[in-house]
Scaffold this motif. Sequence first.
Motif, mmCIF file in Angstrom:
data_model
loop_
_atom_site.group_PDB
_atom_site.id
_atom_site.type_symbol
_atom_site.label_atom_id
_atom_site.label_comp_id
_atom_site.label_asym_id
_atom_site.label_seq_id
_atom_site.Cartn_x
_atom_site.Cartn_y
_atom_site.Cartn_z
ATOM 1 N N ASP A 79 0.836 -1.201 0.000
ATOM 2 C CA ASP A 79 0.000 0.000 0.000
ATOM 3 C C ASP A 79 0.873 1.255 0.000
ATOM 4 O O ASP A 79 1.626 1.498 0.940
ATOM 5 C CB ASP A 79 -0.904 -0.011 1.232
ATOM 6 C CG ASP A 79 -1.812 1.219 1.293
ATOM 7 O OD1 ASP A 79 -1.922 1.935 0.275
ATOM 8 O OD2 ASP A 79 -2.407 1.459 2.366
ATOM 9 N N ARG A 80 0.759 2.038 -1.057
ATOM 10 C CA ARG A 80 1.516 3.290 -1.140
ATOM 11 C C ARG A 80 0.581 4.487 -1.245
ATOM 12 O O ARG A 80 0.969 5.552 -1.760
ATOM 13 C CB ARG A 80 2.470 3.254 -2.350
ATOM 14 C CG ARG A 80 1.787 3.204 -3.706
ATOM 15 C CD ARG A 80 2.811 3.234 -4.843
ATOM 16 N NE ARG A 80 2.206 3.494 -6.133
ATOM 17 C CZ ARG A 80 1.535 2.619 -6.861
ATOM 18 N NH1 ARG A 80 1.367 1.389 -6.415
ATOM 19 N NH2 ARG A 80 1.022 2.949 -8.021
ATOM 20 N N SER A 81 -0.621 4.361 -0.741
ATOM 21 C CA SER A 81 -1.629 5.412 -0.890
ATOM 22 C C SER A 81 -1.223 6.718 -0.223
ATOM 23 O O SER A 81 -1.695 7.788 -0.601
ATOM 24 C CB SER A 81 -2.975 4.939 -0.322
ATOM 25 O OG SER A 81 -2.852 4.566 1.043
ATOM 26 N N GLN A 82 -0.339 6.654 0.776
ATOM 27 C CA GLN A 82 0.096 7.884 1.460
ATOM 28 C C GLN A 82 1.262 8.565 0.750
ATOM 29 O O GLN A 82 1.699 9.621 1.172
ATOM 30 C CB GLN A 82 0.504 7.554 2.892
ATOM 31 C CG GLN A 82 -0.626 6.978 3.735
ATOM 32 C CD GLN A 82 -0.193 6.743 5.168
ATOM 33 O OE1 GLN A 82 0.495 7.552 5.773
ATOM 34 N NE2 GLN A 82 -0.589 5.605 5.724
#
Length: 230
Positions: free
Chosen positions: A143-146
């Motif tokens: 997860d690299r959503s930030q």
Amino acid sequence: MREIIFDTETTGVNPAGGDRIVEIGCIEMINRVETGREYHAYFHPERSMPSEAEAVHGLSDRFLSDKPLFKDKAQELIDFLGDAPMVAHNAGFDFGFLNRELALCGRDPICLTRMVCTLVIARTRHPGAKHSLDALCSRFGVDRSQRVKHGALLDAQLLAQVYIELTGGRQIGLGLVADVSSDSVAAAAPVDRPLRPARPHFASDEEITRHRAFIARLKQPLWERFLTAA
């Protein structure tokens, strides 16, 4: 085994030409598991921030104006790094900047034998694919959503997960390998007991008879040829 996963943000791409480190983020891993220990610092680069670099990481001259110089934090960083292998994506870039900063403050460089490059590993494992950190996160479901802009600590956290996947997956670090030290072997030695005869592993006449009765109810059973041969 202790390893440091790290990333840097800089004022540009040329340390020999005067570009400097403005941020470093480090993650400690032991036996491929994050320990929770981190090192993170911003540095005043003693020069202005080019707009192209600021567009990448968002670190402005104003934000960095009250941050310490690299030389003032060098020993603290060196103490955290210790003598562990150091993992980075396109590691030659980060090592070049880090050793340049160490040289500027009269410190010994970090030996390149400690360098582990995930970009090289990715190119070897997945030739022809995309090898950016974003692409590898997508490949491995990280997860690299930030990650709106580049940031040294966040990128090091993402890279730690990617590194584990590139080198075999999380299960390697779960501690399932038996302790084979001399003490553990002695502790695990069997107690003296009488030996039992080996158990037979072939079918008895009764079992063969029952099996013949079973397959007799089947149409052209495959097993019949083996019973005939027996």
